[in-house]
Design an enzyme around this catalytic site. Sequence first.
Site, PDB file in Angstrom:
ATOM      1  N   GLU A   1       0.798  -1.156   0.184  1.00 10.16           N
ATOM      2  CA  GLU A   1      -0.261  -0.045  -0.289  1.00 10.16           C
ATOM      3  C   GLU A   1       0.516   1.302  -0.015  1.00 10.16           C
ATOM      4  O   GLU A   1       0.891   1.771   1.114  1.00 10.16           O
ATOM      5  CB  GLU A   1      -1.072   0.194   1.024  1.00 10.16           C
ATOM      6  CG  GLU A   1      -2.027  -1.181   1.541  1.00 10.16           C
ATOM      7  CD  GLU A   1      -3.832  -1.115   2.260  1.00 10.16           C
ATOM      8  OE1 GLU A   1      -3.056   0.124   3.213  1.00 10.16           O
ATOM      9  OE2 GLU A   1      -4.087  -1.393   2.237  1.00 10.16           O
TER      10      GLU A   1
ATOM     11  N   GLU B   1      -6.955  -7.485  -0.127  1.00  9.78           N
ATOM     12  CA  GLU B   1      -7.334  -7.776   0.703  1.00  9.78           C
ATOM     13  C   GLU B   1      -8.898  -7.229   1.161  1.00  9.78           C
ATOM     14  O   GLU B   1      -9.344  -6.537   0.875  1.00  9.78           O
ATOM     15  CB  GLU B   1      -7.125  -7.014   2.092  1.00  9.78           C
ATOM     16  CG  GLU B   1      -5.212  -6.462   2.095  1.00  9.78           C
ATOM     17  CD  GLU B   1      -4.112  -5.754   3.192  1.00  9.78           C
ATOM     18  OE1 GLU B   1      -5.020  -4.609   3.353  1.00  9.78           O
ATOM     19  OE2 GLU B   1      -3.064  -5.838   2.932  1.00  9.78           O
TER      20      GLU B   1
END
Length: 633
Positions: A142, A313
Amino acid sequence: MKLGCCYYPEHWPESWWAEDSRRMAEMGLRLVRIGEFAWSRIEPEPGHYDWGWLDRAIETLHTAGLKVILGTPTATPPKWLVDQMPDMVAIDEQGRPRGFGSRRHYCFSHEGYRAECARITAALAQRYGQHPAIVMWQTDNEYGCHDTVLSFSDAAAAAFRGWLAARYGTVEALNTAWGNVFWSMEYRSFAEVDPPHLTVTEANPAHWLDYRRFASDQVASFNREQVEIIRAHSPGRDITHNFMGFFTEFDHHHVGRDIDVATWDSYPLGFLEQFWFTSEEKRAYVRQGHPDIAAFHHDLYRGCSNGRWGVMEQQPGPVNWARFNPAPLPGMVALWTLEACAHGAEFTAYFRWRQAPFAQEQMHAGLLRPDSTEAEAAGEARTASAVLAGIGPQQTAKAPVALVFSYEAAWTIGIQPQGQSFRYLELVFETYSALRQRGLDVDILAPSADLAGYRMVLVPTLPIIPEGFAEKLAALECPVLLGPRSGSKTESFRIPEGLAPGALREAIPLTVTRVESLRNGIAEPADGFAVTRWREDVASRLAPELSDSAGRGVVYRHGPIRYCAIWPDRALLRLLVERMAGEAGVALLDLPEGIRVRRSASHVFTFNYAAQALAVPHLNETLPPASWHIAPR
Ligand code: GAL
């Protein structure tokens, strides 16, 4: 679409790994992402690698028939490394170091840290690059999470000066482009230029825009360094990066060009809570997420790397990081999973396998509870796995509608909103939502994408018009919508010669002579909609297609091209979608609020995001809350 989970073998006794792997496979999972935060265990001392545990973890997963996505651990540099070079951390806008003790404590511009990242990436890629269990690599984790794209460190300042010199050649050119004669901001050399923070009042917006472009390029080149190393040692494996939701701080289209598969991290309940949604929406969708949140990102990231994408995710239950963290309605985790498939995902991985009983994320649900019993989401993963097996592989079909998304537009509007409530992401999302509410499938594309073959094209706003874009639009025969502020700035953040919409005048003959922003609560009436937030005065030989109650033009139309001169509220967006679809001959559905439809090449998926059962006219059926219906197309 395969299922998977995010697993942290280093968090659990080695004696648990085999049983964990067996249970994963039994649950229908095929992919396991590991490693992305494990630097302190891979290299506990500078230069001393401990591969043993990771070798055995990968082997254990492999033996259970699972495939592995291996992350590079560069989002969590260990303490010894930060102590070795304390200036590797990012500096925030207030000039404070972002220290050790959580994650992402690094500056993208620090050459020393970059060299360390190259070293650890090469070590990992050499060791596991050819391992039969490894099917994919994830770079870092991320990029930008916790506000980490922009750094104001000395390393960033130095790199920025080099970036400016390469872009402008001479400092005179920079002074002219930015308009530095204003407030005596002129520089005599690139060495004099600092990052645009800590100024008394706002810095020059041109300075900010270049700083954002620079910072975005730093993310892309940081990523590319790892990609090149992995490609050299692990040929034939896919490379991904896991992007975030509602996040525009770097150009994901740019990073997407260097990877094989774009992935993103989907937390619909956290995003509903954290973003601009009304309290009514937050109430209605508290345990489901707004019905367009996941789909919007699926369609956005599908457009970021040639159509190959996945969910790295998936929220499995309450998260720990939003202001409030509700549990999903029974059925939602399976619904989110199947919705990813409907939009063309190659895989969905749940975050995480087992809830951690320690440290920052101990309140974040997993597929298992900390005591290893199955949490609610485990059953939903099984359900999703069974449904997926039943419908077989899905192919993505080209959507009838293209929605143009630009990261540079997000920066430009963000730097100079001119009215607090003019939010780029919200404008694009609302436009997307208006299309989805009428049952339309949407491809979200970069301005550089080929728009030929679409039946409707919508550009919510595009302040800076890239070279060739106006010509590309003018050549389209389908209905096109241009939103407010399109063409309102040049590449160097100036008002274009001849005023807005600049180059777009080739597509539609009008001039924006004045703009105003309206505070929250001001709504000036028009027929069926209202003028809120933003209004432009337009001079044109065209008669307005739509006006407000005072007779001021709101929408102008020239052949198939429309320009909307206000912030379009939901009613206006609905009206425009209906008109454009009518002209294009694209069929619309009348969907009850909370119902969404998505077509793959072979199937029609209908999802009920509402908390109550809804009768769905196009199915002639009632769908229970948090449920789906899948039928051949
Ligand atoms: C993501 C992150 C994960 C984990 C998760 C919790 O942002 O990539 O490591 O922190 O959020 O929801």
